[in-house]
Design an enzyme around this catalytic site. Structure first.
Site, PDB file in Angstrom:
ATOM      1  N   GLU A 246       0.821  -1.033   0.176  1.00 57.51           N
ATOM      2  CA  GLU A 246       0.088  -0.021  -0.048  1.00 57.51           C
ATOM      3  C   GLU A 246       1.050   1.249  -0.042  1.00 57.51           C
ATOM      4  O   GLU A 246       0.490   2.134  -0.813  1.00 57.51           O
ATOM      5  CB  GLU A 246      -1.054  -0.128   1.041  1.00 57.51           C
ATOM      6  N   GLU A 247       1.917   1.134   0.650  1.00 56.47           N
ATOM      7  CA  GLU A 247       2.654   2.564   1.007  1.00 56.47           C
ATOM      8  C   GLU A 247       4.146   2.748   0.076  1.00 56.47           C
ATOM      9  O   GLU A 247       4.500   3.576  -0.242  1.00 56.47           O
ATOM     10  CB  GLU A 247       2.724   2.884   2.597  1.00 56.47           C
ATOM     11  N   SER A 649     -10.325  10.269  -0.165  1.00 57.41           N
ATOM     12  CA  SER A 649      -9.094   9.811   0.547  1.00 57.41           C
ATOM     13  C   SER A 649      -8.489  10.957   1.328  1.00 57.41           C
ATOM     14  O   SER A 649      -9.072  11.472   2.175  1.00 57.41           O
ATOM     15  CB  SER A 649      -8.226   8.889  -0.138  1.00 57.41           C
ATOM     16  N   ASP A 724     -14.069  -1.014   3.573  1.00 57.78           N
ATOM     17  CA  ASP A 724     -12.879  -0.331   3.371  1.00 57.78           C
ATOM     18  C   ASP A 724     -11.849  -0.976   4.134  1.00 57.78           C
ATOM     19  O   ASP A 724     -11.742  -1.038   5.277  1.00 57.78           O
ATOM     20  CB  ASP A 724     -13.118   0.874   3.446  1.00 57.78           C
ATOM     21  N   HIS A 756     -11.909   0.845  -0.709  1.00 55.19           N
ATOM     22  CA  HIS A 756     -11.809   2.154  -0.545  1.00 55.19           C
ATOM     23  C   HIS A 756     -11.934   2.846  -1.994  1.00 55.19           C
ATOM     24  O   HIS A 756     -12.355   4.022  -2.056  1.00 55.19           O
ATOM     25  CB  HIS A 756     -10.306   2.516  -0.525  1.00 55.19           C
TER      26      HIS A 756
END
Length: 783
Positions: A246-247, A649, A724, A756
């Site tokens: 994800e990051e 977001s 989500d 999401h």
């Protein structure tokens, strides 16, 4: 991309390229624009009763064919440079993609693999792991969403419906799409992260929590790793952990040696990560509790250990790198000698990044270089090795901007390849034979993106721009350095793909996508709301770029209801000279002025610009967005009594912060999937900007809840996917309760079963209709 192609390999590639070309010629006819432009759908087909009148509705916005036209994606050269392959959405459903190829010599294109035909009309079924992986990678749609060429150009590998397929040209008979398809797996499980080995002898993939290898000659399948018994799902092999996907944008958990001899893989122990009971509200199953190991800011991360194993599963052992809670394994890449592997290890506070060289046989570790920063060190996908591994190309921000350097491995000396107050935006591709390094950057202006090249021998003054039309470019160079594929769009030019020479001369269009009478957007072009670009100054004098859409019938001197379309967060740029037909276009057509502004803290402007949010989020960003609004009011465009804001977001978070910190300025705000409390978000992202929660008061100052007294009745529409797994629904639930306790009235919409992205044609149509109705009620146009 630098690769060593032997003479035998080149000759074999040419022979195979001829066979591919023959199959393509037999299967197709020449296409005028090389990729067909679908005819415009009728009003009934588009679900738009007023299409013929030229009124763009939300139903038509989300329908097929796409209003952007016949766009193609994942464009790649074959290893021999004879073919360009790509994914293309179907005319009847743009969300379903097929695999196509274009022959560079004949100019003919053909569909190589038809996803619907291969699935036999069945609905594509994916595991929850694969669904989550695609969510992490922002992969939308279905069908063939990824593929890979074999190193020798003999075949292509792609996943479909949870299984793996191999496409080869050997049995093409002139009546098919240019090749035959062999199914490699047929299991109830989903095979993910499939790869050819570098020498092409194997195909590897992850099934459940282990790594598997298929020897292509024999078809034998080997389970290479084994999760320890009794781990109860806490340990996974060869799969990237949540924050890596994800990051860190590290989507894989294993890496082949260049000679096929060994595989380095990550063993991830998730037991230190607290298992939370995340609830999913679905349409047919009520409330389901999902146990998810989610590393909230300030809590323990998973332990990632690097191990090495042979393709037959033998010799599995630890490398002695990783399994340390004080750092992250950000990147892994083998050196060309297949004896050493490089590891980018990032400290937990993300102020230090070490590039390590690990000798696989002995475990000896050497630090090749170190990057440090007062705020945080951004991660990239280098190094790219040259000169048989004696040097590599590296991206560093030590000058304040991401620039390219050539690093000598033995001496660790760094020589600059590029120089300037602008950002290199892609990993470099190296044509070592030609002596060039290619890359994408914003050297001309932050609102455009172009493809450039510099000499591999350091000479920054010799940098040249390859792509020419003003706009937004993303390009790649062929293995032999002769051609460039340029993916390009501009505010008045829908996405198109062109084949260029290495010097930038156009050879042909792979997808011209001309905005002519047959283009899907043609019926709506007359009322198109054009976009303007400009700059303002932040309170500290920093130049801020903005885009502005005005109604097609805009009249100078008349004030309009105005919507700020915001993201505002790190790692993202919203203002670009690129094509876009989206909800903002709908708003402008309804009579709204729509502004987007890249505030301090957003991406691609250098360390100082990005670092303005360090330890305090939702402060500089809010000030800059309000400065943008002031500019529109002073210019006589925005009606100060009818101003709205919307975002998704981080943009949803920004919407809340603007409504709460400047309630007198906004009549309406649409917040989709927002973070409301940064202690509810993950470690790697949140701690990069705010540090640890226990270290200072930056979290309290950055959370929405400090500003609750600013919320006013009937100003907020809150939207969240109720499954989500990235920004948990808990963020909105906590805000719902807090606003109810203050008796603040607001609109609420939850989407059962949606993550999401809140994806799906019908779902998106519903969301945008509700959003438009909300803004129309709160700040009606037309006065």
């Amino acid at each position: 991309m630098s690769q060593d192609w032997s003479t035998d390999g080149r000759q074999a590639g040419r022979r195979l390229g001829r066979r591919w070309a023959a199959a393509l010629v037999a299967a197709t006819v020449a296409l005028p624009a090389l990729v067909e432009t679908p005819a415009r759908a009728s009003a009934a087909e588009a679900g738009d009763a007023q299409a013929e009148a030229g009124r763009l509705t939300i139903d038509r916005l989300v329908a097929s064919p796409s209003l952007s036209g016949a766009t193609i994606s994942s464009v790649r050269f074959s290893p021999d440079g004879r073919l360009v392959t790509y994914l293309k959405g179907r005319d009847d459903d743009a969300t379903v993609r097929d695999l196509w190829a274009h022959d560079l010599e004949t100019g003919r294109a053909a569909r190589l693999a038809d996803a619907q035909a291969l699935l036999g009309g069945e609905v594509e079924a994916l595991s929850e792991v694969e669904k989550a992986r695609r969510e992490r990678q922002r992969i939308t749609g279905s069908g063939i969403v990824a593929y890979q060429w074999s190193p020798d150009g003999r075949s292509l590998l792609f996943p479909l419906g949870g299984d793996l397929y191999l496409l080869t040209p050997e049995a093409a008979d002139g009546d098919g799409p240019g090749g035959t398809v062999r199914r490699l797996t047929e299991t109830d499980a989903t095979e993910t992260d499939a790869k050819f080995s570098p020498q092409g002898r194997y195909v590897s993939f992850v099934r459940d929590a282990d790594l598997y290898v298929i020897e292509l000659d024999s078809g034998a399948e080997t389970r290479v790793t084994r999760v320890p018994e009794g781990s109860d799902g806490a340990i996974i092999n060869a799969r990237a952990e949540f924050v890596a996907q994800e990051e860190m944008k590290r989507t894989t958990g294993y890496w082949w040696a260049p000679d096929d001899s060994r595989i380095v893989y990550a063993r991830v122990d998730r037991s230190p990560v607290a298992e939370v009971a995340r609830y999913e509200v679905t349409a047919d199953g009520g409330v389901t509790t999902v146990a998810q190991r989610y590393p909230f800011a300030g809590t323990d991360n998973a332990l990632v250990e690097l191990r090495v194993v042979a393709p037959d599963g033998g010799g599995d052992r630890a490398l002695g790198v990783g399994a340390d809670s004080s750092s992250y394994i950000a990147r892994v890449a083998w050196m060309p000698d297949s004896a050493r592997v490089t590891v980018q290890r990032q400290s937990r506070d993300q102020k230090r990044l070490d590039l390590l060289s690990v000798a696989v046989d002995t475990g000896a570790v050497e630090t090749l270089l170190t990057e440090t920063a007062d705020t945080w060190v951004n991660i990239h996908h280098n190094p790219v090795f040259v000169d048989d591994g004696r040097a590599f190309v590296w991206t560093s921000e030590r000058s304040g901007y991401p620039q390219l350097y050539r690093v000598d491995v033995e001496s660790a000396t760094m020589a600059r390849l590029t120089r300037g107050a602008w950002a290199v935006l892609s990993s470099p591709s190296v044509d070592e034979a030609g002596g060039w390094v290619y890359f994408t950057a914003n050297a001309d202006t932050p609102v455009e993106r172009h493809f450039y090249r510099v000499p591999l021998d350091p000479a920054p003054e010799d940098m040249a721009r390859v792509t020419r039309p003003a706009g937004w470019h993303s390009a790649s160079v062929s293995p032999d350095g002769r051609f460039v594929v340029d993916r390009y769009s501009a505010p008045d030019t829908p996405p198109r793909v062109a084949l260029l020479t290495a010097e930038g001369e156009r050879v042909a269009y792979l997808s011209e996508n001309r905005l002519g009478a047959d283009h899907p957007y043609a019926p709506y072009l007359e009322a198109h709301a054009p976009v303007r670009f400009g700059t303002i100054e932040a309170e500290d004098g920093t130049a801020l770029h903005y885009s502005l859409r005005l109604p097609a019938d805009y009249e100078a001197g008349r004030r309009y209801p105005t919507v700020i379309a915001v993201y505002g967060g790190p790692g993202v740029q919203r203002v670009s000279k690129s094509w876009s037909v989206d909800f903002n276009q709908i708003l402008a057509r309804q009579g709204y002025a729509v502004m987007s502004l890249d505030n301090r803290g957003s991406a691609n402007r250098g360390q100082a610009f990005e670092g303005a949010i360090y330890r305090r989020m939702g402060q500089a960003e809010v000030a800059d967005q309000l400065a943008g609004l002031d500019h529109l009011i002073e210019a006589g465009i925005a009606d100060p009594e009818r101003v709205g804001v919307w975002g998704w977001s981080y943009g949803g978070y920004m919407t809340l912060m603007l409504l709460a910190q400047a309630p007198e300025r906004f009549a309406a705000g649409l917040s989709v999937a927002p973070v409301t409390d940064w202690t509810l978000y993950d470690t790697h992202y949140t701690e990069r900007f705010l540090g640890l929660p226990q270290d200072h008061d930056g979290y309290a100052a950055s959370n929405v809840f400090r500003y609750l007294d600013g919320f006013r009745d009937d100003r907020l529409m809150l939207v969240h996917g109720m499954a989500d797994d990235n920004v948990f629904f808990d963020n909105s639930v906590k805000l719902i309760s807090a606003l109810q306790d203050r008796r603040v009235r607001f609109d609420l919409m939850g989407y059962p079963g949606k993550r999401h992205g809140i994806r799906g044609t019908d779902t998106r149509a519903h969301l945008w209709r509700d959003a438009l109705d909300f803004f129309t009620r709160r700040m009606p146009p037309g006065r």
